[in-house]
Design an enzyme around this catalytic site. Structure first.
Site, PDB file in Angstrom:
ATOM      1  N   ASP A  31       0.883  -1.272  -0.054  1.00 20.71           N
ATOM      2  CA  ASP A  31      -0.076   0.142  -0.124  1.00 20.71           C
ATOM      3  C   ASP A  31       1.028   1.413  -0.070  1.00 20.71           C
ATOM      4  OD1 ASP A  31      -3.267   0.401   1.360  1.00 20.71           O
ATOM      5  OD2 ASP A  31      -1.856   2.198   1.059  1.00 20.71           O
ATOM      6  N   TYR A 141     -14.256   6.160 -12.996  1.00 20.44           N
ATOM      7  CA  TYR A 141     -14.150   5.207 -12.215  1.00 20.44           C
ATOM      8  C   TYR A 141     -14.724   3.690 -12.595  1.00 20.44           C
ATOM      9  CZ  TYR A 141     -14.721   2.187  -8.139  1.00 20.44           C
ATOM     10  OH  TYR A 141     -14.703   1.052  -7.264  1.00 20.44           O
ATOM     11  N   ARG A 221     -30.213   2.169  -2.762  1.00 20.89           N
ATOM     12  CA  ARG A 221     -28.990   1.428  -2.751  1.00 20.89           C
ATOM     13  C   ARG A 221     -28.984   0.010  -1.755  1.00 20.89           C
ATOM     14  NH1 ARG A 221     -28.676   4.445  -6.132  1.00 20.89           N
ATOM     15  NH2 ARG A 221     -27.005   5.699  -6.821  1.00 20.89           N
TER      16      ARG A 221
HETATM   17  N1  UDP Z   1     -26.023  10.563  -0.787  1.00 26.18           N
HETATM   18  C1  UDP Z   1     -26.703  11.914  -0.327  1.00 26.18           C
HETATM   19  N2  UDP Z   1     -25.850  12.720   0.481  1.00 26.18           N
HETATM   20  C2  UDP Z   1     -24.673  12.566   0.698  1.00 26.18           C
HETATM   21  C3  UDP Z   1     -24.103  11.332   0.328  1.00 26.18           C
HETATM   22  C4  UDP Z   1     -24.592  10.503  -0.527  1.00 26.18           C
HETATM   23  O1  UDP Z   1     -27.830  11.959  -0.670  1.00 26.18           O
HETATM   24  O2  UDP Z   1     -24.092  13.263   1.344  1.00 26.18           O
HETATM   25  C5  UDP Z   1     -26.581   9.700  -1.666  1.00 26.18           C
HETATM   26  C6  UDP Z   1     -26.209   9.706  -2.994  1.00 26.18           C
HETATM   27  O3  UDP Z   1     -26.751  10.552  -3.895  1.00 26.18           O
HETATM   28  C7  UDP Z   1     -26.683   8.188  -3.186  1.00 26.18           C
HETATM   29  C8  UDP Z   1     -26.490   7.246  -2.101  1.00 26.18           C
HETATM   30  O4  UDP Z   1     -26.516   8.379  -1.048  1.00 26.18           O
HETATM   31  O5  UDP Z   1     -27.982   8.151  -3.640  1.00 26.18           O
HETATM   32  C9  UDP Z   1     -25.225   6.506  -1.892  1.00 26.18           C
HETATM   33  O6  UDP Z   1     -24.469   7.090  -2.298  1.00 26.18           O
HETATM   34  P1  UDP Z   1     -22.763   6.956  -1.732  1.00 26.18           P
HETATM   35  O7  UDP Z   1     -21.863   8.141  -2.048  1.00 26.18           O
HETATM   36  O8  UDP Z   1     -22.768   6.596  -0.371  1.00 26.18           O
HETATM   37  O9  UDP Z   1     -22.430   5.515  -2.541  1.00 26.18           O
HETATM   38  P2  UDP Z   1     -22.746   5.061  -4.236  1.00 26.18           P
HETATM   39  O10 UDP Z   1     -24.039   4.657  -4.396  1.00 26.18           O
HETATM   40  O11 UDP Z   1     -22.649   6.519  -4.861  1.00 26.18           O
HETATM   41  O12 UDP Z   1     -21.466   4.310  -4.415  1.00 26.18           O
END
Ligand code: UDP
Length: 333
Positions: A31, A141, A221
């Site tokens: 790492d 990504y 999610r």
């Molecule tokens: N999210 C949110 N506010 C935040 C961070 C994330 O509403 O401050 C939402 C984001 O738009 C998504 C969900 O939470 O709908 C999960 O986001 P995260 O970034 O944790 O993971 P991802 O699904 O993008 O990998």
């Protein structure tokens, strides 16, 4: 059995290292500590500070150790950042896999586990999402993970390396021992941000949009506990050791929670009010991402221990509330 874990000082890598050690593996962590934390690496693992962009540093590790397998976690992981700094992601994430595979195949390593992502399924036709869904990366990504999967495909064709790509949904939670957990800087993920609000480190949570085509309008999610994720890596590695062919698996609990539901569970677990506001949509967010995990359950016998959000957030809260500044004190590990 000796394995190399790249990115073993990171969030998911450090949890996998602990599980590997518990199950009797010899572990070498590689790492560069750009995003990882030295204190996250268990003392029983051999730690090598090195960069995957430096092939000669990788080669030194392979000259000193003979590996039965590689688990590759080291990568930049922020979807949003990858759209602002695409060349950083293409250069680093793609070159890292190329360099690692070049050295690994030269040393005749035959097993490789890749952390891949549900970001490959940007436009799913069906929810829950199976491995048959069209691969359409939703970001740079995701594209770099897709290219990593393709490099493995060719490593098998040319060098007979067997691989397993694990396409994670939303990794979350922390080791129940309370000593390691999620500590990104900057933090962008929903659950740690909610818990930072609960701790008073942020004023409020901003939910990115409530006008999606979902029951409450917020995104859905599939949250999978990092220990269940780690367990899947070891099952995948052992399957390859027992002669299984190369595979890809979706890795989630198979149950979706909306952002508002996550907030509500976090309020219950923490007992704190957690102020919230609704903000604009975040570019690149799919309305709903939920895994069909049938394949990994059937083929590897994977069975999640933390199959509900309450249990996941409880472990995350244990970590965040006892380590409000992450690993800065450097005493854990
Ligand atoms: N999210 C949110 N506010 C935040 C961070 C994330 O509403 O401050 C939402 C984001 O738009 C998504 C969900 O939470 O709908 C999960 O986001 P995260 O970034 O944790 O993971 P991802 O699904 O993008 O990998």
């Amino acid at each position: 059995m000796k394995v190399l874990v790249t990115g073993g000082a990171g969030y998911i890598g450090s949890h996998v290292v602990e599980l590997l050690l518990e199950r009797g593996y010899d572990v070498v962590v590689y790492d560069n500590l750009v995003a990882g934390h030295r204190a996250a690496v268990h003392q029983d693992a051999v730690f090598v500070e090195g960069d995957l962009l430096r092939p000669e540093q990788i080669a030194t590790v392979f000259e000193q150790h003979t590996f039965d397998g590689i688990l590759h976690f080291a990568s930049h992981i922020m979807v949003g950042e990858s759209m602002q700094k695409p060349w950083k992601y293409f250069r680093d994430n793609v070159s890292a896999v190329t360099n690692l595979l070049e050295v690994a195949t030269a040393h005749d390593v035959k097993r490789f586990i890749l952390s891949s992502t549900a970001n490959l399924y940007d436009q799913p036709e069906r929810i829950p999402i199976t491995e048959e869904e069209a691969l359409i990366p939703g970001s740079v990504y995701g594209e770099t993970k897709y290219i990593a999967e393709r490099q493995l495909y060719w490593a098998e064709q040319i060098y007979e390396l067997k691989y397993c790509c694990l396409r994670y949904f939303n990794a979350s939670g922390a080791h129940p021992n309370g000593h390691i957990g999620e500590a990104h800087n900057p933090e962008t993920h929903l659950i740690p941000i909610i818990l930072q609000v609960a701790l008073g480190q942020r004023d409020k949570l901003t939910i990115f949009g409530d006008d999606y085509d979902t029951p409450d309008g917020t995104c859905i999610r599939d949250y999978i506990h990092v220990i269940d994720l780690a367990d899947a890596h070891i099952l995948a590695l052992e399957a390859l050791m027992n002669g299984a062919g190369s595979r890809v698996y979706n890795l989630g609990n198979g149950r979706g929670y909306s952002n508002l539901e996550v907030l509500e569970v976090a309020r219950q677990v923490t007992g704190r009010p957690i102020p919230v506001e609704i903000g604009a949509r975040r570019p690149g967010d799919a309305a709903a991402l939920v895994a069909d995990n049938t394949r990994i359950k059937q083929e590897l016998g994977w069975s999640p221990e933390f199959d509900n959000l309450q249990a996941i957030i409880e472990t995350a809260w244990k970590w965040h509330s006892t380590h409000p500044n992450g690993f800065v004190d450097g005493t854990d590990g």
